[in-house]
Write a protein that holds these residues in place. Structure first.
Motif, PDB file in Angstrom:
ATOM      1  N   UNK A 265      22.019 -23.088  -4.376  1.00  0.00           N
ATOM      2  CA  UNK A 265      22.601 -23.031  -3.521  1.00  0.00           C
ATOM      3  C   UNK A 265      23.059 -21.437  -3.226  1.00  0.00           C
ATOM      4  N   UNK A 266      23.682 -21.200  -1.994  1.00  0.00           N
ATOM      5  CA  UNK A 266      24.014 -20.636  -1.566  1.00  0.00           C
ATOM      6  C   UNK A 266      25.118 -19.481  -2.083  1.00  0.00           C
ATOM      7  N   UNK A 267      25.251 -17.768  -2.265  1.00  0.00           N
ATOM      8  CA  UNK A 267      25.583 -17.038  -3.308  1.00  0.00           C
ATOM      9  C   UNK A 267      27.786 -17.379  -2.704  1.00  0.00           C
ATOM     10  N   UNK A 268      27.820 -17.214  -3.913  1.00  0.00           N
ATOM     11  CA  UNK A 268      29.638 -17.387  -3.152  1.00  0.00           C
ATOM     12  C   UNK A 268      30.272 -18.640  -2.881  1.00  0.00           C
ATOM     13  N   UNK A 269      29.331 -20.004  -3.730  1.00  0.00           N
ATOM     14  CA  UNK A 269      29.692 -20.859  -2.618  1.00  0.00           C
ATOM     15  C   UNK A 269      30.140 -22.499  -4.076  1.00  0.00           C
ATOM     16  N   UNK A 270      29.855 -22.382  -4.881  1.00  0.00           N
ATOM     17  CA  UNK A 270      29.864 -23.219  -6.171  1.00  0.00           C
ATOM     18  C   UNK A 270      31.113 -23.402  -6.570  1.00  0.00           C
ATOM     19  N   UNK A 271      31.901 -24.318  -6.515  1.00  0.00           N
ATOM     20  CA  UNK A 271      33.263 -24.361  -7.630  1.00  0.00           C
ATOM     21  C   UNK A 271      32.116 -25.539  -9.109  1.00  0.00           C
ATOM     22  N   UNK A 272      33.237 -24.332  -9.477  1.00  0.00           N
ATOM     23  CA  UNK A 272      32.592 -24.615 -11.152  1.00  0.00           C
ATOM     24  C   UNK A 272      33.659 -25.766 -12.539  1.00  0.00           C
ATOM     25  N   UNK A 336      27.955 -22.461 -20.043  1.00  0.00           N
ATOM     26  CA  UNK A 336      28.545 -22.330 -19.601  1.00  0.00           C
ATOM     27  C   UNK A 336      28.992 -20.453 -19.266  1.00  0.00           C
ATOM     28  N   UNK A 337      27.984 -20.070 -20.089  1.00  0.00           N
ATOM     29  CA  UNK A 337      28.106 -18.357 -19.972  1.00  0.00           C
ATOM     30  C   UNK A 337      27.120 -17.723 -18.665  1.00  0.00           C
ATOM     31  N   UNK A 338      25.746 -18.840 -18.999  1.00  0.00           N
ATOM     32  CA  UNK A 338      25.104 -18.651 -17.987  1.00  0.00           C
ATOM     33  C   UNK A 338      25.475 -18.948 -16.349  1.00  0.00           C
ATOM     34  N   UNK A 339      25.951 -20.101 -16.304  1.00  0.00           N
ATOM     35  CA  UNK A 339      26.738 -20.432 -14.869  1.00  0.00           C
ATOM     36  C   UNK A 339      27.659 -19.529 -14.536  1.00  0.00           C
ATOM     37  N   UNK A 340      28.889 -19.258 -15.603  1.00  0.00           N
ATOM     38  CA  UNK A 340      29.645 -18.829 -14.637  1.00  0.00           C
ATOM     39  C   UNK A 340      28.868 -17.032 -14.474  1.00  0.00           C
ATOM     40  N   UNK A 341      27.726 -16.380 -14.654  1.00  0.00           N
ATOM     41  CA  UNK A 341      27.164 -15.008 -14.282  1.00  0.00           C
ATOM     42  C   UNK A 341      26.335 -15.429 -13.219  1.00  0.00           C
ATOM     43  N   UNK A 342      26.393 -16.922 -12.571  1.00  0.00           N
ATOM     44  CA  UNK A 342      25.062 -17.085 -12.201  1.00  0.00           C
ATOM     45  C   UNK A 342      26.209 -16.667 -10.309  1.00  0.00           C
ATOM     46  N   UNK A 343      25.603 -16.633  -9.582  1.00  0.00           N
ATOM     47  CA  UNK A 343      25.990 -15.751  -8.391  1.00  0.00           C
ATOM     48  C   UNK A 343      25.827 -16.722  -7.220  1.00  0.00           C
ATOM     49  N   UNK A 344      26.010 -18.257  -7.466  1.00  0.00           N
ATOM     50  CA  UNK A 344      26.235 -18.818  -6.959  1.00  0.00           C
ATOM     51  C   UNK A 344      27.877 -19.586  -6.988  1.00  0.00           C
ATOM     52  N   UNK A 345      28.089 -19.009  -8.135  1.00  0.00           N
ATOM     53  CA  UNK A 345      29.323 -19.396  -8.525  1.00  0.00           C
ATOM     54  C   UNK A 345      30.737 -18.611  -7.486  1.00  0.00           C
ATOM     55  N   UNK A 346      31.934 -19.283  -7.151  1.00  0.00           N
ATOM     56  CA  UNK A 346      32.246 -18.923  -6.368  1.00  0.00           C
ATOM     57  C   UNK A 346      34.139 -18.597  -7.292  1.00  0.00           C
ATOM     58  N   UNK A 347      34.340 -20.167  -8.255  1.00  0.00           N
ATOM     59  CA  UNK A 347      35.968 -19.829  -8.558  1.00  0.00           C
ATOM     60  C   UNK A 347      35.025 -20.728 -10.525  1.00  0.00           C
ATOM     61  N   UNK A 348      36.484 -20.877 -10.532  1.00  0.00           N
ATOM     62  CA  UNK A 348      36.708 -21.496 -12.029  1.00  0.00           C
ATOM     63  C   UNK A 348      37.440 -22.396 -11.599  1.00  0.00           C
ATOM     64  N   UNK A 349      37.039 -23.647 -11.902  1.00  0.00           N
ATOM     65  CA  UNK A 349      38.066 -24.671 -12.217  1.00  0.00           C
ATOM     66  C   UNK A 349      38.524 -24.725 -14.167  1.00  0.00           C
ATOM     67  N   UNK A 350      39.538 -24.314 -14.352  1.00  0.00           N
ATOM     68  CA  UNK A 350      39.573 -24.831 -15.966  1.00  0.00           C
ATOM     69  C   UNK A 350      40.408 -25.236 -16.492  1.00  0.00           C
ATOM     70  N   UNK A 351      40.774 -25.562 -17.642  1.00  0.00           N
ATOM     71  CA  UNK A 351      41.384 -25.741 -18.521  1.00  0.00           C
ATOM     72  C   UNK A 351      41.975 -25.142 -19.309  1.00  0.00           C
TER      73      UNK A 351
END
Length: 461
Positions: A265-272, A336-351
């Motif tokens: 995926x593109x950097x800073x593009x994915x909603x987790x 999760x910790x590895x996902x959140x460090x990934x450069x493609x993640x742009x924001x965290x949809x969280x509980x």
């Protein structure tokens, strides 16, 4: 001294097990030997999720019964809190006696989750040095400490029931929370709520008289709360990335293939999207949420636990998976910790669980908040009102967060660079505090020195 033996006891929930196992791994690096005590049910889940991998040298996983029958619902927190104090104290005594029978194995210290106060009483009875660990925000502990004053001021009744629906705030720099969303007011039905309230009131009294109190937080995130709990030693954020290791203690086996998908995926593009280990979403809201993600027209990685809704595999809207196949990925559980460090993640949809909140902050991510129960509403207030790094949702007249509301808030969050800028400042603070010489690092070293002191201190009772 080296090789000191420490017993660690978490509350039997994933959000409590993970940070205490992280603490255990940090202590092993300082030469300690750990016996980690889960309930039998939790122990089996942790072992199964490891899928044959080792937890790490220096840590022995053991289990004791929680007092509930096989097959009973451990997600019923009230029922769990009613059963644990009846059985677990005696089993803990037996375990400590068994360890202490071997001269070189004798316990130097017991570290107890603040939500398992009866274990602190066992350590006191057996004259073992003890420390309490607080796994949630310090604001939540300050909130529990304030219960007698809340009763006196007529905010709640003696059983914890809010006198009326109102917004409540302990201090101006501590999160404001709706009285109907107090920690115990969102856990099960009326009986469960009262059981949990009584259980926690008793726990907090045990925490108050413990000689040492440590917490998974940092002064930089919640200075106002630390003013109300001045004896707390902050040693957080406790994250695997801080020791270049893997996170352990999960209740589900991780699907690491999603990291390869993120690489594409593109950097800073994915909603987790991840709602923790407890949240349940009814089918109507689940489908509306899925359609909201689709409407954003953005790539997303969505953690869909098998038990998050009825028949989760079949619950998606008709044709949804086919329509989003090129930009959406669903997994049962993620590292999760590895996902959140990934450069493609742009924001965290969280509980907005505290572990997830710390993980998101430590990676400089803005949040979309979907709290479910317990302390998550106060964490949402921290995120949206105090730190201003996220947005909350409005529900319609039927209590539903609509697909249009989801699309709107995603666009608002990602369209305003101030959210990201503020999140990056908190990321810097999170990194600095655990570095050599940082505030949390100094507190952790102070805690190590306290544990290595040969003579156990006596309680302030």
């Amino acid at each position: 001294m080296s090789g000191l033996h420490v017993l660690i006891i978490p509350f039997p929930a994933q959000g409590h097990v993970i940070p205490l196992l992280e603490l255990s791994l940090c202590l092993v690096q300082h030469g300690f030997k750990i016996t980690f005590v889960n309930t039998e049910h939790t122990h089996n889940r942790v072992i199964n999720a490891l899928h044959g991998r080792s937890i790490g040298d220096g840590i022995r996983l053991v289990s004791i019964p929680d007092g509930m029958e096989p097959g009973e619902d451990r997600n019923d927190i009230g029922k769990l809190c009613a059963h644990m104090p009846k059985v677990m104290p005696g089993k803990l005594e037996e375990l400590i006696e068994e360890i202490n029978r071997v001269e070189e194995e004798k316990l130097a210290c017991v570290i107890v989750d603040g939500s398992v106060g009866f274990a602190l009483e066992v350590a006191e009875k057996m004259k073992v040095k003890k420390a309490a660990f607080w796994p949630a925000s310090v604001a939540i502990l300050a909130f529990f400490y304030s219960i007698p004053k809340m009763v006196e001021d007529g905010v709640i009744d003696t059983d914890g029931t809010p006198v009326k629906k109102q917004m409540f705030q302990l201090a101006h720099d501590i999160p404001e929370v709706d009285s109907t969303n107090f920690v115990w007011s969102t856990i099960g039905g009326a009986l469960s709520q009262k059981t949990f309230f009584d259980y926690m009131c008793k726990n907090i009294e045990a925490v108050k008289v413990t000689e040492t109190l440590i917490g998974n937080s940092t002064y930089d995130f919640e200075p106002g709360a630390f003013n109300m709990v001045p004896n707390m030693l902050p040693i957080g954020p406790l994250l695997a990335s801080n020791r270049q290791g893997n996170s352990v203690g999960h209740f589900w086996q991780e699907d690491s293939a999603c990291l390869e998908w993120l690489d594409q995926q593109q950097p800073n593009s994915v909603i987790y999207v991840a709602f923790g280990s407890f949240a349940i979403i009814d089918k109507i809201q689940f489908q509306e949420f899925a359609l909201g993600l689709e409407l954003t027209n953005k790539p997303f990685l969505w953690v869909v636990r098998p038990d998050i809704t009825d028949d989760a595999k079949e619950a998606f809207p008709e044709g949804f998976q086919e329509r989003v196949a090129n930009r959406g990925k669903m997994v049962g559980w993620a590292p999760q910790q590895k996902v959140l460090r990934h450069p493609s993640i742009t924001c965290f949809f969280s509980h907005c669980g505290w572990n997830s909140t710390l993980e998101g902050l430590s990676n400089g991510l803005p949040f979309l908040c979907w709290p479910y129960f317990a302390d998550q509403f106060m964490d949402e207030s921290y995120i949206c009102d105090i730190w201003q790094v996220g947005l909350r949702f409005k529900r319609d007249e039927n209590g539903i967060i609509t697909r249009e509301e989801i699309k709107t808030k995603v666009a608002q969050l990602l369209g305003d660079e101030n959210y990201k800028a503020r999140a990056l400042k908190l990321r810097k603070a999170a990194i600095e505090t655990v570095k050599e010489g940082g505030k949390s690092n100094k507190c952790f070293n102070k805690f190590i020195e306290w544990m290595k002191a040969q003579e156990p201190t006596t309680s302030r009772k």
